[in-house]
Structure formats: structure tokens, C-alpha cells
Write a protein that holds these residues in place. Structure first.
Motif, PDB file in Angstrom:
ATOM      1  N   SER A   7      11.379  35.082  42.428  1.00  0.00           N
ATOM      2  CA  SER A   7      12.022  36.336  41.853  1.00  0.00           C
ATOM      3  C   SER A   7      11.246  37.481  42.093  1.00  0.00           C
ATOM      4  CB  SER A   7      12.605  35.861  40.557  1.00  0.00           C
ATOM      5  OG  SER A   7      11.572  35.272  39.759  1.00  0.00           O
ATOM      6  N   PRO A   8      11.245  38.424  43.082  1.00  0.00           N
ATOM      7  CA  PRO A   8      11.998  37.969  44.196  1.00  0.00           C
ATOM      8  C   PRO A   8      11.490  37.145  45.232  1.00  0.00           C
ATOM      9  CG  PRO A   8      10.961  39.970  44.487  1.00  0.00           C
ATOM     10  CD  PRO A   8      10.405  39.515  43.246  1.00  0.00           C
TER      11      PRO A   8
ATOM     12  N   PHE B 114       8.851  36.096  48.540  1.00  0.00           N
ATOM     13  CA  PHE B 114       8.441  36.819  49.438  1.00  0.00           C
ATOM     14  C   PHE B 114       9.564  37.442  50.260  1.00  0.00           C
ATOM     15  CE2 PHE B 114       5.931  37.725  53.445  1.00  0.00           C
ATOM     16  CZ  PHE B 114       4.901  38.238  53.063  1.00  0.00           C
ATOM     17  N   PRO B 115       9.362  38.729  50.770  1.00  0.00           N
ATOM     18  CA  PRO B 115      10.824  39.071  51.383  1.00  0.00           C
ATOM     19  C   PRO B 115      10.839  38.460  52.789  1.00  0.00           C
ATOM     20  CG  PRO B 115       9.311  40.898  50.669  1.00  0.00           C
ATOM     21  CD  PRO B 115       8.285  39.798  50.368  1.00  0.00           C
TER      22      PRO B 115
ATOM     23  N   ASP C  12       9.865  40.440  55.996  1.00  0.00           N
ATOM     24  CA  ASP C  12       8.374  40.630  56.004  1.00  0.00           C
ATOM     25  C   ASP C  12       7.758  39.361  56.882  1.00  0.00           C
ATOM     26  OD1 ASP C  12       8.409  42.972  55.386  1.00  0.00           O
ATOM     27  OD2 ASP C  12       7.315  42.513  53.308  1.00  0.00           O
TER      28      ASP C  12
ATOM     29  N   SER D  34      13.419  46.197  49.090  1.00  0.00           N
ATOM     30  CA  SER D  34      12.750  46.197  48.029  1.00  0.00           C
ATOM     31  C   SER D  34      13.758  45.756  46.799  1.00  0.00           C
ATOM     32  CB  SER D  34      12.279  47.407  47.325  1.00  0.00           C
ATOM     33  OG  SER D  34      13.133  48.717  47.839  1.00  0.00           O
ATOM     34  N   PRO D  35      13.560  44.165  46.757  1.00  0.00           N
ATOM     35  CA  PRO D  35      12.856  43.205  47.407  1.00  0.00           C
ATOM     36  C   PRO D  35      13.129  42.851  48.871  1.00  0.00           C
ATOM     37  CG  PRO D  35      13.926  41.969  45.566  1.00  0.00           C
ATOM     38  CD  PRO D  35      14.507  43.105  45.816  1.00  0.00           C
TER      39      PRO D  35
ATOM     40  N   PRO E   6      14.972  37.091  49.937  1.00  0.00           N
ATOM     41  CA  PRO E   6      14.050  36.254  49.953  1.00  0.00           C
ATOM     42  C   PRO E   6      13.621  35.330  50.922  1.00  0.00           C
ATOM     43  CG  PRO E   6      15.421  36.110  47.896  1.00  0.00           C
ATOM     44  CD  PRO E   6      16.037  36.860  49.201  1.00  0.00           C
TER      45      PRO E   6
END
Lengths: 364, 364, 364, 364
Positions: A191-192, A194-195, A198, C191-192, C195
Motif C-alpha cells: 500500500s501502495p 512498488f509502482p 516503474d 502517484s502511486p 501497484p
């Protein structure tokens, strides 16, 4: 043998969820208290949590009413496993210890405390003698059993030191050590977390604070307790230089590390001697018959292209560490690839095995 | 200026497709012959190829009738770009050179030949003097212009040496060099290419022959031509020790390398001096005004978490190399993260820029 | 022609960053105001933003001082592009319109307003007549030019309706329409953002509110303006039934949709007639010569295994939509696969092209 | 009970490896013969195979000497599980049946034969009556036990029909059925398997022959045996129309399907009745106590965003099918998301459970 009562702090987070899974049907522990933020306290656990494990939420755990993270709520626990975020762990864990509770924590807050053992439970279990001494001293003085905290190491440190400890014990100190890590995203939680944007078709060549943790924690874990068993002789830079480069990669679970090392003593052992040493190693937790201890502590793989996270991370339920591609290095003595399961031996699983060790060593 | 006639060997493969894209609408070259296996020869290119590029197949290239890979078919070419697989490149490229043709090859077969330049076109373009000498000698003797081959370096070597060359030129030789690579899968081609099941939620810590290529090619590229310009003084292990660990990761394009290095001379430069040297570097191809040459050869990134393949691989159309996280190393002098586009500066793109250099230097 | 002054609301977010890229060096617009939260206001844009685009932040935009999102700060703008999050867009955009400003918004807040056009700029540009009428009416009354808002459609709706509109125009109304989407994660922002652990080796078969948006917005976009050009005749369930199933998949950019449809009129057109209709379609933005308008609005692909997001999303810089596998359906009339670039034609890019249309139609 | 002797054809392939894992320590079977191509025959299995499972190769299987795929080599087997590639399965499986052997095959070659049952072992086990009849007839005539073949269904068909069968049994025939699949790459095997470059940041909206398989096999599986139990009454297009759209996605294991359906009978059941029917269903394999049969055949999930492959594919060791998002459909009656484990219930696992059923039904 009577079951030990276990509590979990930070029960709704990713580490907390793993603690609950591992404690479910555990032969030594009975899950008795689940603590989370006041937003969750008072609810049934199943209503407070967004369960994200591949195993189903154990039915009985789902019905537990979540408690506040206060020593009072956990007062009957023989051991409390903390999956608290570092932002919250500091004062809560301190209060628990002051209330005489036993805390096994995944948070980083107290890892550098001079009298707190930083434990990889397949590696430096001798460091628990600090706690044994503390308990014995209190008993000798007729004081009540003291509270204490034991810290689980950083996940990428755990995988790194696991094969190094038997090598150091057999061939003498390591002088120079480099590791380049390729780390899984599960360590970043939910939560959250790692995006995705990315990590999809990408690498992030940086994990905040991680290189420093590896470089420092390795020196505590590969060091010894001091002569009167009240603290640690942490290795100095003169004893051991460590250089880490950390990357986040598109892997769910399992940290891969490309390691190179040089021993202090000349001549260095042969590649075959290194492999044999690792194959022969049986960690103390296994010798003591701990329930979760790996059958084989270090798996030495001979195939060119192994270990691989997807194929090898589940060895010994994630408690065994795999080492492959052990070969001579043109600059240092050896290079090798190490794979460890970051959420097992590098986090919640390590905590549970530490709990088992506390029982096996009659500390709780 | 008249367009030079260009041919492509291995035109249906992944490197060949890239050559065709880069030659399409190129201001210096006219794509005139496409060579592939006899299975494809005689067909229109668009019917012979499984086109897998993100840009559409240029219409005019699609209509070209594919030729056999014989010198006769390419006899009018000023330069032939070879994307042949190493299994086939050996005898074909040899026959082309013997027929007086100019070959720029991505195959590994002739990289170690004593008189064959192994070129990273933003790095060691001085090595082309070997060819200039060869051509001049023939001219002086009144012989016809000789055929020759120039090899493109291995992809992960290209990214590695690009920032090292300006450092060596400014601060003197590098003594010790380590790189741990995180390599994209595009390098493995299309048919069948790297298996998806091996890279999804996974890393493969091994690429056959890759570590040896990096360790050897670096010593040729960072070395000098010999005194009479007929061959190369390849660096010895005493001059430079290189240690590479290679991994395949879930990235489509862009090789990331975690590099550490130590200079021979003491004192070593400061971090800021290293950065400034890289920022200031303008490669010869740029100085000569080559069409594809990067505006900025080396991009020095200051953000903690850069370079990242998805965000940075397209700098200067893939001809610029990005370097980030330049910092002191506890063991060697410096560590840094290098990102290069493996199919541009590490393969087909390098070939095209070498072709442009041959024009700029009046070799073709 | 004088450049129109453009502002961007929500400039630091993912949609805002795209607006800035697209406005940089745009032949029609001059980027003049960047608005963001008060946390960012007063800073240079480059210091306020975490730039996450594959193109570098344009130097001049980086130096702009970020403004608060007030009409006063944007009062000189000819058009304001809003990338505000729906949580904030409501009152801010309303205030802008009341102050007489022209807002093109990616937020969902006003999409269902009876007099707000919901525009896919390669599809239903006739809906802009509502705005032309509004402006003309004010002019006729001698009132000052009114503010208004135009909404960009939901990303997955945009890709869906793009090929449907020419079909409806040619073959009459569609009766039944199903779409199963496989949506990219870039739509979820930064942001974020979405996930990583939820999308690696995984699918999430749910996107909150998305199916409802597709089912409703399609009926507005495929409907007509009312007879006096003051609002919209939205299609009823009797006119058109739409059923959507939405999935999030491990793709960075590009929404894929598996579509099936049935026309009201019998006999239905042939597969070849459908393809020809799509191939022939030239959207109004292209006819008007808008800068960003696609050369080819709909790309009809004949290969069995296309479109694919990685290979086809960049057609016409993301403004063209690709349609493949057009074939008969055993239940409805046709099935096909549609691919559109969600952050271009489905978000910021659509906004810019709407801005260009406003100029071409002399509305701003 | 005596262990049945089991053989595996195609033992080195991906399906063969799974058969071996599932047969290792199986309470009903003893793995006795491993057959592979003549390239492998004569070698120890561990030397012939590139083992790619997450569980280690069982030691005893590794020592087995690989046989040629001839009936003679398998003559003592009570059952032979075939993981042969369709290119080879035809004549080999035919020879085995003619030699009186029992073959359970994952290959597609004989699925459409009029007297060959096409079995999803949690679904249409009544179809095995064809085999019971055949065996009984031979026995009545005093003939020796006949050889026969049973086909495992296509993987995406298996997941689709599993929840449909109980619905049809309770609410009557389904009229219209659509499925859009998001299929894992493990189904494409290992050598070379599905290319990574085609699936990273991508979707491939096509799987050769898959849509036809789903559309045809569903009609055989949901049909009945004929009146004299010698063949099948396959549903006609008038009985049931099926439309499938198949996609390959970046998932290792687990096929997700977005399904919609309409019952023939009016009024249709309610959403809650559909859910209850699925929850209540207990497949025959479970009723018969088969070792691998799922405890819960169909898992009905209530969370909005489930099932997800990474979280739900391992339910009941991959033998249980998960269904979520059951809701009304604007066009047909219902839509829902179905997840099944393609290499378990959709391939090797199904074969083993069919073998267990043959024992439970006294056929072998």
C-alpha cells in the motif's frame, strides 16, 4: 509441549499477513493477538485486511478481532512478531520491551542498537547468546524475566551473509566483498507498493538506504559477540570492506545477488573447496530440529544458468538459499550468484524461525 | 553528395530489420541489395520477412526482391551491413572481403582477428586508422581498393567502454574494472528469441559467452593501434583486469550495467572531475558531423534513481549513453550505473554510424 | 498566425506532463501557465515535478514558476488543458468556466452534463456545434465570449468508438456491442500508480467504474446533437445495448479491446465492406489539416496476430487507431480487435487535438 | 491396493515433466516407463531433460533410462499418459491403442474422433461410459481387454466448461456463449516456448487454432453420449452458439476468461441462484474420492477484483476453478470471469485425474 502464544504487530501489512500464514497450524505457536492501526482495531481481521497472499486467509485468523498495538493487549503473548512499518515501529516496540515482552521485529529501527541481536536464523544464531546472558543475569538477580527485542536483518543482507558465514568459519575472514543485487518488488509491500509503471520493461537502479544497510549489517552479522556477551564486536572497515549496488527488477519474490569476494588468508581455497563447504553446512536451527529450518541450508547448483528466482526461490519453503555459478574471479578470489526468498528468509519467515530458535534454546 | 549504395546481409533477422529501418531515408545511403537465406531469396522482402519493428516496414524496402548472400549480388555496394547469425557469417563475410567489398558486421566471427578493427563508433574511432593505412598502402602500390571488414562490438561491451574511453584519455589507464550487467532480451533476436517463460517474473543469471566477450573486447577497444598502424596492441591482464557477471532481465531494449573501476594513477580524480570529463566528452563522430552521431555522447544523470531503461534508452535516438549514480566505491575508486541501447549503439545502429564514419573519413 | 496561449491544470501529474510535452514546440500553442497544488505553486516546474516521461523535460517548461489553479492566474489563456484529478477538478474547472475561460478537461466530472460535449477528436467532432452555437448566441446578443468546458472521453471508450462511428455513418445504427478490454497501466498515473505486485505475472479483471463509463459514454458519443444544437440526444438502451468487461494487464501503454457488434439493418455489410469503410475513413480533424491529426485515422491490419500494443500503439504518433482480425461472429455480426494509445487519443493527446480543432473551427 | 503402472510419452517436454511430478509419490500410480524421442532414448532421464519445474526433479525419476515410444516398451503399463506434441502423437498413440494399451492424451489429434471421450475430469465424467461399454462388450464376447484413448480437452476449453456444466444441469441448456480469453504462456511449452519479446509489455491477440477448439470442443463436452453409449451427440449450432476471442498475455500460469452466456429457458435464474448452483457443485471425481479431485470444485469469489491468476490459480492445487464477478449482462443473461490453471486442470493434471477416475470406475 504447550503452544506458545504469539502476537502479530502490523497484522494487515504485507509482512504481517505472512506472519499470520506461517503461524497458522504451526506446531509451536498459537496465534492469539493481531494488532494494527486504530483504523482497523475493533474489526474482524477479515474485514480489516486486504488479503493478498496466494494462500487463502486461514478461517480462524479471519475471525480474530483486531487489537490496538498496546502492550496491554499483547500481555499474554510469549512472543510478538512485528511487521510494523519503520515509521511506527520505534515507540511501539520500545513500549513492548519495557513492558517485559519479547519482540521479533522486521523493522529497521533497532538493528544498530549495541545490545540488540540482528539475526539471520540460518546464519548467526550464536548472537542469541546476548539474550541468553541477559535472561540469565536477571534470573540470577531474582528479577523478573526481561523484555527484549531481536531484529530480523534486511532482506538482501540475509541472502548475502547466508553462504558467507560457513565460508568465514572454515577459511577465515573475508577481506573484500561486492554484491550487485537484483531485488524483487514484494519487499516494497502493498500500500501502495512498488509502482507497476516503474518496473514494467524497466529496472530501477536504486533502493533508498539499501546499500548502506547491506554494507553495515554484514559487518554486524559476520562479527562476534564481545567477550562478556553483552554486545557485539562489529567488524571494522579494516576487517572487511563491502560494496553494494542495488537494483529493483521485475520479479515478484526472490532476491538475486551477483557476489564477488576475497579471503584474507593466502592461499585462497579452491572453487571445489568452497562448494564443498557450502554443501556440508548445516545451520544450527536445523541441528536443533526447528520446525521451519531448511533440510539443506545452502543449495549449490551446478547448472550454468541457475539459480533463477522463479525456479529456485521455494527451496526448503524459502528457508534454503541457492548459490550457483561459483567460479574464480579475475580481480577478487571468487564470484557467484546467490538467490534467497526475500519474504521468507529475508523477512517474516526469518522471524518465525527466530521464534522457534527462542523455544529450542529455552529462552521463551 | 552522391548516395553510397548499401547492402544488408541477413536482412530478415532482427539486426537486419534494424539496418533497413535506419537506412530508410538516410541522407548518405541508398538501400540497394537485401540478402537472406535461399529460403527467402527471390521473394519480395515484405513476403519473406516477419516484420517485428515498432515502425512500419518502409514501403520501398518491402518491394525489394531478396538476393542470395553472394558477393556477385552485392558487387555494386559501397558498403555491406551484415546482420548474419554467427553460424553463417564466417564464410560469407570472408568471400565478400575477398571480392573487394566493405563489410560492417554485427557477427562475432572476426572480432578477434589481428587486423580487424572492433569499433564502438562513439568510442575508439581512432582504430579505423588501420583501415586507412590499408587503403592508402594499396593505393600507393597502384592496387585496386581492398575489401575489408569492420566489426561492431558486443552490445554489453559497447555500453561499458563508452564512458571509460574519455576517462582513460583524461585520467590515465584503468587498472581494475567490474561490471554486473542486466541485459535486455531484444539482443536474443526473434526466431525464436528468448523464451517468455524464462523471463517472466524471473532473471537468468547467465548469457553464454557474454562474460568472456566483455572481458576480452574491452581490452582490444581500450587499447591502441600498433606503431605502424597494421594491428592492435591489446591490453594485457597486467594492464587491465576485467570481471563481468551477466544477467538476462525482463527488459525489451536497453542494457543496464553496474560498474566499478580503479584507476592506475594516484591520486584518483574526484567524483566531480569524473562527471565533468564525461559531460565534456564529444566523440569524433559528432565532431565530424556524422548524421546519426549523438548530440551529447554521454549523459550524466544526477537523480538517484536514474538511468532507467524505459525512460533513458532513447537519448539521442539510442546513440547517447547514460551514466548515473557516479559515486565513490569502498573497494575500487568509483561505482556508477551505465545504460546503453543494445540494438542501437550495441548493434545495428553502431553499424550505420560506422558507415557514416567511413564516408566522413573518405574511406568509402 | 498568432500562437494561442495555453495553460495546463494539474501540471505535475501524468496527464499534465503529457500536455506539456505535446505543447512544447507546438505550431499553434504557446505554453504560458502551469498550475498545480499549493504544495508546488511558487516553485520552478522542474523542482516541483517528478518527471517520468521518456522524452526529456523541455528546458523552457522547466523554468516556468508553477501557479495556483485560480482563474486569475490563467486569465490570459486562450485555452486551458486540465489534467486535474477528479477529486479536485469539479470546483476548479467550474470556476474557470464561470470566469469565461475555455477548458479542455481529461477529468470525468462534467462528462455527463447535458450541454458539455464529450469529444473523441477523431470521431464525434460534429458535437462541437453545441459550442459554436453557444458562442454565436452570445455574440448575437452582444455578450462577451462565454467560458465553456469540453470533456475528453474515457480512454477505453475512445478506442472503442473510433472505428464504430464511420461504420454507423455508413451502415446504420449498431444494435448490440460487446467489448472486453485489456488495459494498460499508464492510465492509473504515477502517484502511486498501479501497484507492480498486482500486475506482474497477473491480470486484474476489474477497473473501478470503467465498465459503466464505457457503457454510458458510448451512447453519448455515438448519439447526435439535438435539433436546436443546445444539447445531445443520447442513445437509449433500446437504440444500443453495450456490455463491457474490463481488465488491467501488464502493458505500459495501449489499450486492446476485443469487440463484437451487430448492426440494426439487415442484411449486415460484408467483412470486406466493413474493412473498406474503415480504411476509407478520414476524420474531420485530418480534413481540417489539424497539426496532430492522424494521416490514417483507422489502420486496418490483415496479419492474424495484430494489432499488438508494443508494435502498433505509436501509429500516427498515437493518434491513429489500429483494428485487426475483422471477421464474422457466430452470435453477433462481426468481431475485431481494436488497439488505441490510451495516453494519446485516450487522454492528453486528445485534449491537444481538441484544442487544434477549436482553432480550426474559429472557436478560439 | 496395488499401484497401477504408469508410463509417460513425451517425457522430456513441458507436459511430460508435469506428468512426472504429479506421478511422483502418487498413492495410485507407480511411474514405470518414460518415453521420448530417439535422441533421448537410452539416456538417464536426468541427462535427457532440461528440467524447468519449480519443484526439483524427483531423484528416482532422474535415474530412469528413457525408452523409445513403442508399445513394446510400455507393454506392462496399466495406463500411459501422453504429453506428445501433436506432430508426433498421431501414429504413436494409434499404435499404442492397437496394442491394447490405455492412453490418456494431451494431444489434440483424436479429440474429434466419434468414439473418443474428450474429458474435463471435474466436468463430463459421464462421457467415460463409452469406455465402460466398450470394455464390457469385449468382456461379454470373451475378447481380451481392448486398448482405448481418452483425450484431455484444450486448456481454455477446460476452464470454460467447468462452471457451465453444473449450470446446464440445473437451469437447462445454454443458448449463446461468448468468451474472451487472456491465456498464460506456459501452455506454449519450453522449446522454444512463447518468445519473450512478444509478450513483454505486450499482448498477442491470436492463438492459432484456439478459437476453433473452444467453439467445437465445448459442444462435445456439454453434449451427451448417444443412446446406446457408443458415441456422442454433439451439440449443434442451433443448440448452442459459441464465440471465442483468444489472447496471449504476460502471465506464466492460469487462463482468465471473460465469459457471457444466455440460457435457453425463460425466465433465466437469478445471479444468486447461479452463484449458489456453482458453490454447491461437487464433481463426480470428488464424490468418488479421487486423490487429486478438488475439495471445492468451483470457487465463487465475491471480491470485485478477483479471480486473479497469481493469487487464485493454485486453489485445490490447481484442480479447482475460480469464478468471480458474476453479474447480469445487458445483452445476454450473465457475465463472469473464470480462472483455471492451464497446466493442471487444462493439461497434465487433468490427465492424472482421468487416470484416477479410470481406477475409481474399475476401468483399469
Amino acid at each position: 509441549m504447550a503452544l506458545r502464544k504469539a502476537g502479530v504487530l502490523g497484522a494487515t501489512g504485507s509482512v504481517g499477513q505472512r506472519f499470520i500464514l506461517l503461524l497458522s497450524d504451526h506446531p509451536d505457536f498459537e496465534l492469539s493477538v493481531l494488532g494494527a492501526s486504530s483504523r482497523s482495531a475493533g474489526k474482524k481481521y477479515k474485514d480489516a485486511v486486504t488479503w493478498k497472499q496466494t494462500s487463502l486467509l486461514p478461517k480462524s485468523s479471519g475471525e480474530v478481532i483486531v487489537s490496538e498495538c498496546t502492550p496491554e493487549a499483547f500481555k499474554d503473548c510469549d512472543v510478538v512478531f512485528s511487521g510494523l512499518d519503520a515509521d511506527y515501529a520505534g515507540p511501539i516496540e520500545k513500549a513492548f520491551v519495557e513492558a517485559g515482552l519479547v519482540v521479533v521485529s522486521n523493522a529497521k529501527n533497532y538493528r544498530r542498537e549495541p545490545d540488540v541481536p540482528l539475526i539471520v536464523p540460518i546464519t548467526n544464531t550464536d548472537h542469541l547468546s546476548i539474550i541468553e546472558k541477559k535472561v540469565a543475569t536477571a534470573a540470577a538477580k531474582g528479577e523478573k524475566k526481561p523484555g527484549f527485542i531481536i531484529c530480523i536483518s534486511n532482506c538482501s543482507t540475509a541472502g548475502l551473509v547466508a553462504p558467507l558465514k560457513p565460508l568465514v568459519d572454515k577459511f577465515g575472514p573475508i577481506d573484500l566483498l561486492t554484491t550487485t543485487t537484483l531485488q524483487a518488488i514484494s519487499g516494497a509491500g502493498f500500500s501502495p507498493g512498488f509502482p507497476g509503471i516503474d518496473i514494467l520493461d524497466n529496472i530501477v537502479p536504486y533502493i533508498s538506504g539499501e546499500e548502506e544497510k547491506i554494507e553495515w549489517e554484514t559487518k554486524k552479522i559476520l562479527g562476534k559477540t564481545n567477550s562478556d556477551n553483552t554486545g557485539f564486536d562489529i567488524l571494522s572497515d579494516d576487517d572487511l570492506k563491502v560494496s553494494a549496488q542495488c537494483n529493483r527488477v521485475a520479479v515478484s519474490d526472490g532476491h538475486t545477488e551477483c557476489v564477488a569476494l576475497k579471503f584474507k588468508n593466502r592461499p585462497a581455497p579452491s572453487v571445489e573447496e568452497v562448494k564443498q563447504c557450502l554443501r556440508d553446512f548445516v545451520c544450527e536451527a536445523t541441528q536443533l530440529g526447528c520446525h521451519s529450518a531448511p533440510k539443506q541450508t545452502i543449495h549449490v547448483l551446478e547448472e550454468d544458468d541457475r539459480p533463477q528466482p522463479r525456479l529456485d526461490r521455494e527451496r526448503d519453503n524459502g528457508y534454503g538459499v541457492s548459490v550457483g555459478r561459483i567460479r574464480s574471479d579475475p580481480i577478487l578470489d571468487f564470484k557467484m550468484v546467490v538467490l534467497s526468498h526475500n519474504t521468507v528468509i529475508g523477512a517474516a519467515g526469518a522471524g518465525i524461525l527466530i521464534g522457534e530458535l527462542l523455544i529450542a534454546k529455552n529462552i521463551i
